[in-house]
Write an enzyme that holds these catalytic residues in place. Structure first.
Site, PDB file in Angstrom:
ATOM      1  N   PRO A  17       0.785  -1.226   0.000  1.00 59.96           N
ATOM      2  CG  PRO A  17      -0.111  -1.072   2.141  1.00 59.96           C
ATOM      3  CD  PRO A  17       0.541  -2.049   1.202  1.00 59.96           C
ATOM      4  CG  ASN A  18      -0.138   4.237   1.448  1.00 57.56           C
ATOM      5  OD1 ASN A  18      -1.175   4.741   1.024  1.00 57.56           O
ATOM      6  ND2 ASN A  18      -0.071   3.640   2.632  1.00 57.56           N
ATOM      7  NE  ARG A  25       4.076   6.551   1.567  1.00 52.07           N
ATOM      8  CZ  ARG A  25       4.359   5.323   1.979  1.00 52.07           C
ATOM      9  NH1 ARG A  25       4.817   4.441   1.113  1.00 52.07           N
ATOM     10  NH2 ARG A  25       4.179   4.966   3.221  1.00 52.07           N
ATOM     11  CE1 TYR A  30       9.158   4.913   2.631  1.00 54.10           C
ATOM     12  CE2 TYR A  30       7.554   6.706   2.742  1.00 54.10           C
ATOM     13  CZ  TYR A  30       8.075   5.524   3.245  1.00 54.10           C
ATOM     14  OH  TYR A  30       7.517   4.955   4.362  1.00 54.10           O
ATOM     15  CG  ASN A  81       8.421  -2.168   0.051  1.00 51.96           C
ATOM     16  OD1 ASN A  81       7.964  -2.324   1.191  1.00 51.96           O
ATOM     17  ND2 ASN A  81       8.919  -1.022  -0.373  1.00 51.96           N
ATOM     18  CB  ALA A  84       1.714   0.050   6.173  1.00 49.81           C
ATOM     19  CG  ASP A  94      -0.312 -17.141   8.359  1.00 48.53           C
ATOM     20  OD1 ASP A  94       0.829 -17.179   8.876  1.00 48.53           O
ATOM     21  OD2 ASP A  94      -1.353 -17.166   9.037  1.00 48.53           O
ATOM     22  CD  GLU A 105      10.752  -7.747   5.277  1.00 49.35           C
ATOM     23  OE1 GLU A 105      10.980  -8.852   5.816  1.00 49.35           O
ATOM     24  OE2 GLU A 105      10.379  -6.750   5.916  1.00 49.35           O
ATOM     25  CG  HIS A 107      11.337  -2.488   4.069  1.00 50.06           C
ATOM     26  ND1 HIS A 107       9.970  -2.400   4.027  1.00 50.06           N
ATOM     27  CD2 HIS A 107      11.626  -3.672   4.662  1.00 50.06           C
ATOM     28  CE1 HIS A 107       9.450  -3.479   4.579  1.00 50.06           C
ATOM     29  NE2 HIS A 107      10.441  -4.274   4.969  1.00 50.06           N
ATOM     30  NE  ARG A 114      10.470   5.762   8.204  1.00 55.59           N
ATOM     31  CZ  ARG A 114       9.482   5.598   7.322  1.00 55.59           C
ATOM     32  NH1 ARG A 114       9.569   4.657   6.397  1.00 55.59           N
ATOM     33  NH2 ARG A 114       8.413   6.367   7.360  1.00 55.59           N
ATOM     34  NE  ARG A 118       7.440   4.077   9.703  1.00 57.82           N
ATOM     35  CZ  ARG A 118       6.322   4.247   8.984  1.00 57.82           C
ATOM     36  NH1 ARG A 118       5.924   3.320   8.151  1.00 57.82           N
ATOM     37  NH2 ARG A 118       5.602   5.350   9.101  1.00 57.82           N
TER      38      ARG A 118
HETATM   39  C1  DQA Z   1       8.452   0.897   3.518  1.00 61.65           C
HETATM   40  C2  DQA Z   1       8.602   1.092   5.019  1.00 61.65           C
HETATM   41  C3  DQA Z   1       7.269   0.887   5.728  1.00 61.65           C
HETATM   42  O1  DQA Z   1       7.419   1.074   7.128  1.00 61.65           O
HETATM   43  C4  DQA Z   1       6.250   1.866   5.207  1.00 61.65           C
HETATM   44  O2  DQA Z   1       4.986   1.622   5.800  1.00 61.65           O
HETATM   45  C5  DQA Z   1       6.158   1.914   3.737  1.00 61.65           C
HETATM   46  C6  DQA Z   1       7.359   1.773   2.934  1.00 61.65           C
HETATM   47  C7  DQA Z   1       9.764   1.211   2.755  1.00 61.65           C
HETATM   48  O3  DQA Z   1       9.875   0.799   1.617  1.00 61.65           O
HETATM   49  O4  DQA Z   1      10.637   1.901   3.290  1.00 61.65           O
HETATM   50  O5  DQA Z   1       5.085   2.161   3.167  1.00 61.65           O
HETATM   51  O6  DQA Z   1       8.147  -0.468   3.270  1.00 61.65           O
END
Ligand code: DQA
Length: 156
Positions: A17-18, A25, A30, A81, A84, A94, A105, A107, A114, A118
């Site tokens: 998300p986002n 953003r 980011y 990624n 959140a 799961d 994974e 980020h 942070r 997180r």
């Molecule tokens: C994120 C880090 C997460 O804590 C955050 O909610 C994001 C982006 C990152 O890529 O740094 O949306 O996954």
């Protein structure tokens, strides 16, 4: 890509998300890179590595779970990624555990520098590894690590 490379690996890249808003953003955290640019970078990198890359972004937990299920039989590894949902979603963890495909994974930001909420990832314990804090480069490094791992296990 060498001419004799057989493209036998397909990687599913999942963005949570986002991340569709990357570029505008919270650029202080980011950066200015957009999701399209990250996907183009991964396509380019995939071509160099001789793997297919399919990218998908969703703001919906269930859609991400569905796409993890759909990966079975289509993809050999997942680069994720979960944004959140990393910190909240037992369902995504799961689903990843259920399909048992190798997972890396990533980020963009260093989640450990942070807010404390997180610092916990539900995905990390079932991933091969985690790359955090290198911006778009986290994805590039993550793709390399995943492909490297898959190629090593192909040989063994
Ligand atoms: C994120 C880090 C997460 O804590 C955050 O909610 C994001 C982006 C990152 O890529 O740094 O949306 O996954």
């Amino acid at each position: 890509m060498p001419n004799d490379t057989i493209i036998n690996l397909s990687i599913l890249v999942l963005h949570g998300p986002n991340l569709n808003l990357l570029g505008r953003r919270e650029p202080g955290i980011y950066g200015s890179v957009t999701l399209d640019q990250i996907n183009q970078l991964l396509q380019h990198e995939g071509h160099k590595l001789g793997v297919k890359v399919f990218a998908l972004q969703s703001n919906h937990e269930g859609a991400l779970v569905d796409s993890i299920h759909d990966a079975l039989g289509k993809h050999q590894g997942i680069l994720i990624n979960a944004a959140a949902y990393t910190h909240t979603s037992v369902a995504i963890r799961d689903a990843l555990a259920a399909v048992a495909l190798p997972v890396v994974e990533v980020h963009l930001s260093n989640i450990y520098q942070r807010e404390t909420f997180r610092h916990h990832s539900f995905i990390a314990p079932i991933a091969i590894g985690q790359i955090s804090g290198f911006g778009a480069e986290s994805y590039r490094l993550g793709l390399h690590a995943l492909v490297d791992n898959l190629r090593k296990s192909e040989k063994s």
